[in-house]
Motif scaffolding. Structure first.
Motif, short mmCIF file in Angstrom:
data_model
loop_
_atom_site.label_atom_id
_atom_site.label_comp_id
_atom_site.label_asym_id
_atom_site.label_seq_id
_atom_site.Cartn_x
_atom_site.Cartn_y
_atom_site.Cartn_z
N ALA A 48 63.13 -43.71 -7.11
CA ALA A 48 63.00 -42.90 -8.32
C ALA A 48 63.60 -43.62 -9.53
CB ALA A 48 63.68 -41.55 -8.13
N ASP A 49 64.62 -44.45 -9.30
CA ASP A 49 65.22 -45.19 -10.42
C ASP A 49 64.28 -46.25 -10.95
OD1 ASP A 49 67.49 -43.71 -10.24
OD2 ASP A 49 68.53 -45.14 -8.93
N ARG A 50 63.44 -46.79 -10.11
CA ARG A 50 62.54 -47.87 -10.52
C ARG A 50 61.18 -47.36 -10.99
NH1 ARG A 50 61.91 -50.55 -5.53
NH2 ARG A 50 63.59 -49.46 -4.52
N PHE A 51 60.94 -46.08 -10.86
CA PHE A 51 59.62 -45.54 -11.18
C PHE A 51 59.43 -45.47 -12.69
CE2 PHE A 51 56.83 -41.93 -12.10
CZ PHE A 51 55.69 -42.34 -11.45
N ARG A 52 58.30 -45.97 -13.16
CA ARG A 52 57.95 -45.88 -14.57
C ARG A 52 56.61 -45.17 -14.68
NH1 ARG A 52 62.32 -46.71 -17.52
NH2 ARG A 52 63.40 -48.57 -16.86
N SER A 53 56.54 -44.25 -15.60
CA SER A 53 55.31 -43.49 -15.78
C SER A 53 54.45 -44.15 -16.85
CB SER A 53 55.64 -42.06 -16.22
OG SER A 53 54.46 -41.37 -16.51
N ASN A 54 53.15 -44.08 -16.65
CA ASN A 54 52.24 -44.61 -17.67
C ASN A 54 51.74 -43.50 -18.60
OD1 ASN A 54 50.65 -43.25 -15.93
ND2 ASN A 54 49.17 -44.91 -15.56
N VAL A 55 52.32 -42.32 -18.48
CA VAL A 55 51.94 -41.18 -19.33
C VAL A 55 52.92 -41.13 -20.49
CG1 VAL A 55 51.62 -38.70 -19.45
CG2 VAL A 55 51.06 -39.93 -17.35
N THR A 56 52.42 -41.20 -21.69
CA THR A 56 53.29 -41.14 -22.86
C THR A 56 53.58 -39.69 -23.21
OG1 THR A 56 51.40 -41.17 -24.34
CG2 THR A 56 52.41 -43.29 -23.81
N PRO A 57 54.82 -39.38 -23.57
CA PRO A 57 55.15 -38.01 -23.94
C PRO A 57 54.52 -37.66 -25.28
CG PRO A 57 57.03 -39.43 -24.28
CD PRO A 57 55.98 -40.25 -23.61
N PRO A 58 54.33 -36.38 -25.54
CA PRO A 58 53.76 -35.99 -26.84
C PRO A 58 54.73 -36.31 -27.97
CG PRO A 58 54.48 -34.06 -25.62
CD PRO A 58 54.62 -35.23 -24.70
N PRO A 59 54.22 -36.50 -29.17
CA PRO A 59 55.12 -36.82 -30.29
C PRO A 59 56.04 -35.64 -30.59
CG PRO A 59 52.90 -36.40 -31.08
CD PRO A 59 52.83 -36.43 -29.58
N ARG A 60 57.22 -35.97 -31.10
CA ARG A 60 58.20 -34.94 -31.43
C ARG A 60 57.72 -34.08 -32.59
NH1 ARG A 60 64.54 -36.08 -30.97
NH2 ARG A 60 64.63 -33.95 -31.65
N HIS A 61 57.99 -32.79 -32.48
CA HIS A 61 57.64 -31.85 -33.54
C HIS A 61 58.66 -31.98 -34.67
CE1 HIS A 61 56.40 -28.21 -35.56
NE2 HIS A 61 57.64 -27.78 -35.51
N ARG A 62 58.19 -32.28 -35.85
CA ARG A 62 59.07 -32.36 -37.01
C ARG A 62 59.15 -31.01 -37.70
NH1 ARG A 62 59.52 -37.87 -39.94
NH2 ARG A 62 60.76 -36.42 -41.13
N ALA A 63 60.33 -30.65 -38.11
CA ALA A 63 60.53 -29.37 -38.79
C ALA A 63 59.89 -29.41 -40.16
CB ALA A 63 62.01 -29.06 -38.91
N THR A 64 59.24 -28.32 -40.51
CA THR A 64 58.62 -28.22 -41.83
C THR A 64 59.68 -27.82 -42.86
OG1 THR A 64 58.04 -25.89 -41.49
CG2 THR A 64 56.41 -27.55 -40.80
N VAL A 65 59.33 -27.90 -44.12
CA VAL A 65 60.27 -27.58 -45.19
C VAL A 65 60.74 -26.11 -45.11
CG1 VAL A 65 60.55 -27.42 -47.69
CG2 VAL A 65 59.38 -29.39 -46.69
#
Length: 79
Positions: free
Chosen positions: A16-33
Motif C-alpha cells: 500500500a505504501d508503494r501504490f500510486r494511483s493514475n486517477v487525478t483528484p478533482p480540482p479544489r473548490h475555490r471560495a467565491t467572493v
C-alpha cells in the motif's frame, strides 16, 4: 483465547505504501467572493460578541465594587 494456526499475511500493508494511483483528484473548490465576505462577517460578529461580553462582564469581576466599600464603612462606623 483462540490461537490462529495460519500466519496473517501483512504484505498488502507494505504494498500500500508503494501504490500510486493514475486517477487525478478533482480540482479544489475555490471560495467565491460572497462566501469569503460571509465568513468574514460571521467571524467579526463572533469576535464582537466576545468583546461585548468581556466589557459587560468586567464590572461584575471588579473586586473593588462600590457597594462592598459602603458595607465595610457602615460596619466600621457601627463600632
Amino acid at each position: 483465547m483462540f490461537r490462529r494456526r495460519e500466519a496473517v499475511p501483512f504484505a498488502f500493508v507494505a504494498e500500500a505504501d508503494r501504490f500510486r494511483s493514475n486517477v487525478t483528484p478533482p480540482p479544489r473548490h475555490r471560495a467565491t467572493v460572497p462566501e469569503v465576505v460571509g465568513r468574514t462577517l460571521i467571524g467579526l460578529t463572533v469576535a464582537a460578541g466576545f468583546v461585548g461580553a468581556l466589557l459587560f462582564g468586567m464590572p461584575a469581576l471588579d473586586t473593588n465594587h462600590a457597594s462592598g466599600h459602603s458595607q465595610q464603612s457602615e460596619a466600621s462606623q457601627g463600632r
